[in-house]
Design a protein around this motif. Structure first.
Motif, PDB file in Angstrom:
ATOM      1  N   TRP A 147       0.784  -1.091  -0.083  1.00  0.00           N
ATOM      2  CA  TRP A 147      -0.016  -0.085  -0.016  1.00  0.00           C
ATOM      3  C   TRP A 147       0.863   1.168  -0.056  1.00  0.00           C
ATOM      4  O   TRP A 147       1.929   1.130   0.398  1.00  0.00           O
ATOM      5  N   GLN A 148       0.304   2.328  -0.528  1.00  0.00           N
ATOM      6  CA  GLN A 148       1.209   3.689  -0.723  1.00  0.00           C
ATOM      7  C   GLN A 148       0.689   4.431   0.554  1.00  0.00           C
ATOM      8  O   GLN A 148      -0.476   4.910   0.688  1.00  0.00           O
ATOM      9  N   ASP A 149       1.828   5.064   1.199  1.00  0.00           N
ATOM     10  CA  ASP A 149       1.379   6.084   2.196  1.00  0.00           C
ATOM     11  C   ASP A 149       1.583   7.317   1.807  1.00  0.00           C
ATOM     12  O   ASP A 149       1.647   7.460   0.450  1.00  0.00           O
ATOM     13  N   GLN A 150       1.380   8.142   2.614  1.00  0.00           N
ATOM     14  CA  GLN A 150       1.029   9.599   2.396  1.00  0.00           C
ATOM     15  C   GLN A 150       2.117  10.397   1.643  1.00  0.00           C
ATOM     16  O   GLN A 150       2.055  11.339   1.079  1.00  0.00           O
ATOM     17  N   ALA A 208      -8.052  -1.386  -0.436  1.00  0.00           N
ATOM     18  CA  ALA A 208      -8.161   0.033  -1.091  1.00  0.00           C
ATOM     19  C   ALA A 208      -9.562   0.819  -0.868  1.00  0.00           C
ATOM     20  O   ALA A 208      -9.586   2.055  -0.578  1.00  0.00           O
ATOM     21  N   SER A 209     -10.778   0.154  -0.862  1.00  0.00           N
ATOM     22  CA  SER A 209     -11.957   0.831  -0.976  1.00  0.00           C
ATOM     23  C   SER A 209     -12.241   1.279   0.629  1.00  0.00           C
ATOM     24  O   SER A 209     -12.747   2.162   0.873  1.00  0.00           O
ATOM     25  N   LYS A 210     -12.066   0.350   1.452  1.00  0.00           N
ATOM     26  CA  LYS A 210     -12.375   0.729   2.961  1.00  0.00           C
ATOM     27  C   LYS A 210     -11.360   1.566   3.407  1.00  0.00           C
ATOM     28  O   LYS A 210     -11.812   2.444   4.385  1.00  0.00           O
ATOM     29  N   GLN A 211     -10.133   1.580   3.194  1.00  0.00           N
ATOM     30  CA  GLN A 211      -9.063   2.503   3.621  1.00  0.00           C
ATOM     31  C   GLN A 211      -8.671   3.718   3.063  1.00  0.00           C
ATOM     32  O   GLN A 211      -7.936   4.601   3.358  1.00  0.00           O
TER      33      GLN A 211
END
Length: 57
Positions: free
Chosen positions: A8-11, A35-38
């Motif tokens: 996953w890609q962080d900020q 991806a959709s939930k977070q």
């Protein structure tokens, strides 16, 4: 056996390891749900580091 790594890609734009799976359709479904939930970007990478799929929220 081919392994699929979910990241996953962080900020900051860096890719963080989430988990490793052996079944690509299950890995895609898991990444798509997270991806959709977070509201984060996820990607699937094989054990050689090649991009398999990119999932946007």
């Amino acid at each position: 056996m081919k392994t699929v790594i979910i990241q996953w890609q962080d900020q900051f734009g860096n890719w963080q390891h989430y988990t490793t799976m052996h079944h690509q359709p299950s890995a895609y479904k898991t990444a798509q749900n997270r991806a959709s939930k977070q509201n984060r970007r996820y990607r699937l990478v094989d054990d050689g580091g090649h991009l398999l799929d990119l999932i946007n929220p």
